[in-house]
Design a protein around this motif. Sequence first.
Motif, PDB file in Angstrom:
ATOM      1  N   SER A 131       0.815  -1.214   0.000  1.00 10.37           N
ATOM      2  CA  SER A 131       0.000   0.000   0.000  1.00 10.37           C
ATOM      3  C   SER A 131       0.852   1.269   0.000  1.00 10.37           C
ATOM      4  O   SER A 131       0.393   2.328  -0.438  1.00 10.37           O
ATOM      5  CB  SER A 131      -0.940   0.005   1.210  1.00 10.37           C
ATOM      6  OG  SER A 131      -0.195   0.082   2.422  1.00 10.37           O
ATOM      7  N   GLU A 132       2.087   1.170   0.486  1.00 12.43           N
ATOM      8  CA  GLU A 132       2.977   2.325   0.523  1.00 12.43           C
ATOM      9  C   GLU A 132       3.871   2.413  -0.709  1.00 12.43           C
ATOM     10  O   GLU A 132       4.675   3.348  -0.825  1.00 12.43           O
ATOM     11  CB  GLU A 132       3.849   2.266   1.780  1.00 12.43           C
ATOM     12  CG  GLU A 132       3.051   2.357   3.087  1.00 12.43           C
ATOM     13  CD  GLU A 132       3.950   2.290   4.304  1.00 12.43           C
ATOM     14  OE1 GLU A 132       5.192   2.155   4.106  1.00 12.43           O
ATOM     15  OE2 GLU A 132       3.436   2.374   5.427  1.00 12.43           O
ATOM     16  N   THR A 133       3.747   1.448  -1.611  1.00  9.05           N
ATOM     17  CA  THR A 133       4.547   1.457  -2.828  1.00  9.05           C
ATOM     18  C   THR A 133       3.933   2.411  -3.840  1.00  9.05           C
ATOM     19  O   THR A 133       2.735   2.344  -4.129  1.00  9.05           O
ATOM     20  CB  THR A 133       4.642   0.046  -3.425  1.00  9.05           C
ATOM     21  OG1 THR A 133       5.169  -0.850  -2.439  1.00  9.05           O
ATOM     22  CG2 THR A 133       5.546   0.032  -4.647  1.00  9.05           C
ATOM     23  N   THR A 134       4.733   3.304  -4.383  1.00 11.59           N
ATOM     24  CA  THR A 134       4.247   4.277  -5.363  1.00 11.59           C
ATOM     25  C   THR A 134       4.466   3.770  -6.783  1.00 11.59           C
ATOM     26  O   THR A 134       5.251   2.844  -7.024  1.00 11.59           O
ATOM     27  CB  THR A 134       4.970   5.623  -5.183  1.00 11.59           C
ATOM     28  OG1 THR A 134       6.384   5.433  -5.396  1.00 11.59           O
ATOM     29  CG2 THR A 134       4.745   6.167  -3.781  1.00 11.59           C
ATOM     30  N   ALA A 135       3.783   4.404  -7.715  1.00  5.66           N
ATOM     31  CA  ALA A 135       3.906   4.007  -9.123  1.00  5.66           C
ATOM     32  C   ALA A 135       5.294   4.290  -9.673  1.00  5.66           C
ATOM     33  O   ALA A 135       5.764   3.606 -10.598  1.00  5.66           O
ATOM     34  CB  ALA A 135       2.853   4.727  -9.956  1.00  5.66           C
ATOM     35  N   ASP A 136       5.968   5.292  -9.112  1.00  3.21           N
ATOM     36  CA  ASP A 136       7.316   5.615  -9.596  1.00  3.21           C
ATOM     37  C   ASP A 136       8.316   4.518  -9.257  1.00  3.21           C
ATOM     38  O   ASP A 136       9.347   4.389  -9.932  1.00  3.21           O
ATOM     39  CB  ASP A 136       7.780   6.940  -8.975  1.00  3.21           C
ATOM     40  CG  ASP A 136       6.916   8.112  -9.408  1.00  3.21           C
ATOM     41  OD1 ASP A 136       6.288   8.002 -10.490  1.00  3.21           O
ATOM     42  OD2 ASP A 136       6.838   9.121  -8.667  1.00  3.21           O
TER      43      ASP A 136
END
Length: 231
Positions: A131-136
Amino acid sequence: MDGVGSFGAGRSGSTIDPLAFAKQPQTILRVLSWIFSLVVFASIVNEGYVNLGSERLHCVFNKNADACNYGVFVGLVGLLACSFFFMLDYKFSSISSVKDRKKAIMLEIGFSGFWTFLYFVSFCFLANQWSETTADELPLNQGADAARAAIAFSFFSIITWAGLTVRAVQKYLLGTDMTLFTTEHMDGGAPTQPYPSNSPVGGTTTETPETYQSPPFTENNAAPTYQVPIY
């Protein structure tokens, strides 16, 4: 629990029906747990690490290497444990000692319950990091399917391992049918017959000679003594 005898299993040395064994709920749960553990392990090992423009690989779960390492550990050990307990289930009826059967059941209860908890931690940990992983951090959505698969099958593993724990507790509560085992059998030895059999051997009967006993009251048949009269 359809088994008869010690801890839900049949008599020692009884013939094992592979088809009946495969249809047992415990066997089905064991196979599902094996498959789910394989998916968790393989998903992270194969696609759980991405290369972000450098030679260094990063974990897809928020670049947290501990998340990937934990998922690999739980999946691999769960995979091996399922294989071990599957063989133990198949050979359980051949264990002659009731004490050894009890130890096996207690081992299964402890491990299954503990691994249910570890999979619960795995599900919460991986879901939180994802959930804390970003698309970047994941260009072209690389490794996203593997991450979702690891999370989903960690959740499914909670259910199957909890089911295995319940089944093991049910087997333990069945206890021991003491009518099937003598004291020597409980220690792993062959059962012995405590008293000699009165059944005929070789088709012949042995008759014990009757002993004569005199009746409790007998008459004194001795002739009376004669006394000479005195004149």
